[in-house]
Design an enzyme around this catalytic site. Structure first.
Site, PDB file in Angstrom:
ATOM      1  N   LYS A   9      44.876 -13.208 -51.112  1.00  0.00           N
ATOM      2  CA  LYS A   9      44.930 -13.157 -49.650  1.00  0.00           C
ATOM      3  C   LYS A   9      45.507 -14.466 -49.100  1.00  0.00           C
ATOM      4  O   LYS A   9      45.629 -15.457 -49.836  1.00  0.00           O
ATOM      5  CB  LYS A   9      43.516 -12.884 -49.128  1.00  0.00           C
ATOM      6  N   TYR A  49      44.200  -1.095 -45.433  1.00  0.00           N
ATOM      7  CA  TYR A  49      42.756  -1.099 -45.150  1.00  0.00           C
ATOM      8  C   TYR A  49      42.333   0.086 -44.281  1.00  0.00           C
ATOM      9  O   TYR A  49      41.312   0.008 -43.593  1.00  0.00           O
ATOM     10  CB  TYR A  49      42.358  -2.422 -44.498  1.00  0.00           C
ATOM     11  N   PHE A  57      34.561  -5.397 -37.937  1.00  0.00           N
ATOM     12  CA  PHE A  57      35.329  -6.561 -38.395  1.00  0.00           C
ATOM     13  C   PHE A  57      36.806  -6.244 -38.631  1.00  0.00           C
ATOM     14  O   PHE A  57      37.578  -7.125 -39.006  1.00  0.00           O
ATOM     15  CB  PHE A  57      34.700  -7.163 -39.664  1.00  0.00           C
ATOM     16  N   ARG A  85      37.523  -5.840 -60.872  1.00  0.00           N
ATOM     17  CA  ARG A  85      36.505  -5.993 -59.816  1.00  0.00           C
ATOM     18  C   ARG A  85      35.411  -6.961 -60.254  1.00  0.00           C
ATOM     19  O   ARG A  85      34.934  -7.766 -59.475  1.00  0.00           O
ATOM     20  CB  ARG A  85      35.880  -4.638 -59.480  1.00  0.00           C
ATOM     21  N   THR A  91      31.925  -8.484 -52.990  1.00  0.00           N
ATOM     22  CA  THR A  91      32.632  -8.659 -51.708  1.00  0.00           C
ATOM     23  C   THR A  91      32.105  -9.877 -50.949  1.00  0.00           C
ATOM     24  O   THR A  91      32.878 -10.666 -50.404  1.00  0.00           O
ATOM     25  CB  THR A  91      32.449  -7.383 -50.842  1.00  0.00           C
ATOM     26  N   ARG A 102      35.534 -15.056 -56.717  1.00  0.00           N
ATOM     27  CA  ARG A 102      34.912 -15.307 -55.408  1.00  0.00           C
ATOM     28  C   ARG A 102      33.685 -16.209 -55.553  1.00  0.00           C
ATOM     29  O   ARG A 102      33.413 -17.052 -54.693  1.00  0.00           O
ATOM     30  CB  ARG A 102      34.535 -13.986 -54.752  1.00  0.00           C
ATOM     31  N   ASN A 112      37.574 -14.372 -48.335  1.00  0.00           N
ATOM     32  CA  ASN A 112      37.145 -14.201 -49.739  1.00  0.00           C
ATOM     33  C   ASN A 112      38.308 -14.115 -50.749  1.00  0.00           C
ATOM     34  O   ASN A 112      38.167 -13.588 -51.833  1.00  0.00           O
ATOM     35  CB  ASN A 112      36.154 -13.038 -49.878  1.00  0.00           C
ATOM     36  N   HIS A 115      41.836  -9.583 -53.283  1.00  0.00           N
ATOM     37  CA  HIS A 115      41.576  -8.140 -53.200  1.00  0.00           C
ATOM     38  C   HIS A 115      41.786  -7.512 -54.568  1.00  0.00           C
ATOM     39  O   HIS A 115      42.684  -7.920 -55.306  1.00  0.00           O
ATOM     40  CB  HIS A 115      42.549  -7.480 -52.210  1.00  0.00           C
ATOM     41  N   GLU A 126      47.428   2.159 -53.804  1.00  0.00           N
ATOM     42  CA  GLU A 126      47.785   0.803 -53.371  1.00  0.00           C
ATOM     43  C   GLU A 126      49.062   0.324 -54.069  1.00  0.00           C
ATOM     44  O   GLU A 126      49.918  -0.319 -53.459  1.00  0.00           O
ATOM     45  CB  GLU A 126      46.613  -0.150 -53.630  1.00  0.00           C
TER      46      GLU A 126
HETATM   47  P1  IDP Z   1      36.300  -5.460 -51.237  1.00  0.00           P
HETATM   48  O1  IDP Z   1      37.417  -6.382 -50.808  1.00  0.00           O
HETATM   49  O2  IDP Z   1      35.326  -6.170 -52.137  1.00  0.00           O
HETATM   50  O3  IDP Z   1      36.797  -4.164 -51.810  1.00  0.00           O
HETATM   51  P2  IDP Z   1      35.691  -3.977 -48.789  1.00  0.00           P
HETATM   52  O4  IDP Z   1      34.354  -3.448 -48.398  1.00  0.00           O
HETATM   53  O5  IDP Z   1      36.736  -2.999 -49.234  1.00  0.00           O
HETATM   54  O6  IDP Z   1      35.449  -5.104 -49.925  1.00  0.00           O
HETATM   55  O7  IDP Z   1      36.224  -4.835 -47.571  1.00  0.00           O
HETATM   56  C1  IDP Z   1      37.564  -5.294 -47.552  1.00  0.00           C
HETATM   57  C2  IDP Z   1      37.586  -6.698 -47.036  1.00  0.00           C
HETATM   58  O8  IDP Z   1      37.126  -6.712 -45.680  1.00  0.00           O
HETATM   59  C3  IDP Z   1      36.661  -7.682 -47.754  1.00  0.00           C
HETATM   60  O9  IDP Z   1      37.215  -8.194 -48.958  1.00  0.00           O
HETATM   61  C4  IDP Z   1      36.498  -8.752 -46.703  1.00  0.00           C
HETATM   62  O10 IDP Z   1      37.637  -9.618 -46.644  1.00  0.00           O
HETATM   63  C5  IDP Z   1      36.460  -7.927 -45.430  1.00  0.00           C
HETATM   64  N1  IDP Z   1      35.061  -7.642 -45.045  1.00  0.00           N
HETATM   65  C6  IDP Z   1      34.216  -6.763 -45.625  1.00  0.00           C
HETATM   66  N2  IDP Z   1      33.011  -6.766 -45.021  1.00  0.00           N
HETATM   67  C7  IDP Z   1      33.108  -7.696 -44.032  1.00  0.00           C
HETATM   68  C8  IDP Z   1      32.188  -8.178 -43.051  1.00  0.00           C
HETATM   69  O11 IDP Z   1      31.034  -7.763 -42.976  1.00  0.00           O
HETATM   70  N3  IDP Z   1      32.665  -9.145 -42.205  1.00  0.00           N
HETATM   71  C9  IDP Z   1      33.935  -9.630 -42.252  1.00  0.00           C
HETATM   72  N4  IDP Z   1      34.823  -9.204 -43.172  1.00  0.00           N
HETATM   73  C10 IDP Z   1      34.418  -8.241 -44.046  1.00  0.00           C
HETATM   74 MG    MG Z   2      37.778  -2.592 -50.947  1.00  0.00          MG
END
Ligand code: IDP
Ligand code: MG
Length: 149
Positions: A9, A49, A57, A85, A91, A102, A112, A115, A126
């Site tokens: 990212k 996304y 968010f 993963r 996450t 992470r 974070n 991805h 993707e």
């Molecule tokens: P992942 O990246 O581990 O697959 P996802 O639930 O798919 O997690 O969420 C995508 C991205 O959205 C996360 O990596 C993070 O950058 C962001 N994100 C997820 N949950 C939150 C939140 O509660 N607050 C702010 N950003 C979030």
């Molecule tokens: Mg995801």
């Protein structure tokens, strides 16, 4: 062979973590089959996304993800989606184990750094979204030292 989409990212790119993240996947034994640095814009990121479009968010996520270039990669190997993963970590960085990407390099969920596809189906979607030009098929001279059969 299974493939996954891994993306560094904008914060990971800015913080000089591209090499560190590539190193971990290379040293594990996975094979890099596509890579590019790109700034695809809002519509493309919203498509990536799309599943999260209803979340509070989401606008912040899209503005974070379009704040600079991202490093897009496709990695290949047995079990690479699930293992990728695990290598990324949870996450929420506060829940990411030390030793994961992470867990070692970030603090907040909204920054974070990386991805990774969460399933084989989403990985294929993707990869098609980010690499419509296709990937590079090549034979690694290491494969018989990494795989038994
Ligand atoms: P992942 O990246 O581990 O697959 P996802 O639930 O798919 O997690 O969420 C995508 C991205 O959205 C996360 O990596 C993070 O950058 C962001 N994100 C997820 N949950 C939150 C939140 O509660 N607050 C702010 N950003 C979030
Ligand atoms: Mg995801």
């Amino acid at each position: 062979m299974e493939r996954t989409y891994i993306m560094i990212k904008p914060d990971g790119v800015q913080r000089g973590l591209i090499g560190e993240i590539i190193k971990r996947f290379e040293q594990k034994g996975f094979k890099l089959v596509a890579m590019k640095l790109t700034s695809p814009g809002k519509a493309h990121m919203e498509e990536h996304y799309a599943d999260l479009a209803g979340k509070k968010f989401f606008p912040g996520l899209i503005s974070y993800m379009t704040s600079g270039p991202v490093c897009c990669m496709v990695w290949e190997g047995a079990g690479v989606v699930a293992t990728g993963r695990k290598m990324l970590g949870a996450t929420m960085p506060s829940e990411s184990a030390p030793g994961t990407i992470r867990g070692d390099y970030c603090i907040e969920v909204g920054r974070n750094i990386c991805h990774g596809s969460d399933a084989v189906d989403s990985a294929n979607k993707e990869i098609a979204l980010w690499f419509p030009e296709g990937i590079s098929e090549w034979n690694s001279c290491q494969s018989s030292w990494i795989y038994e059969g």
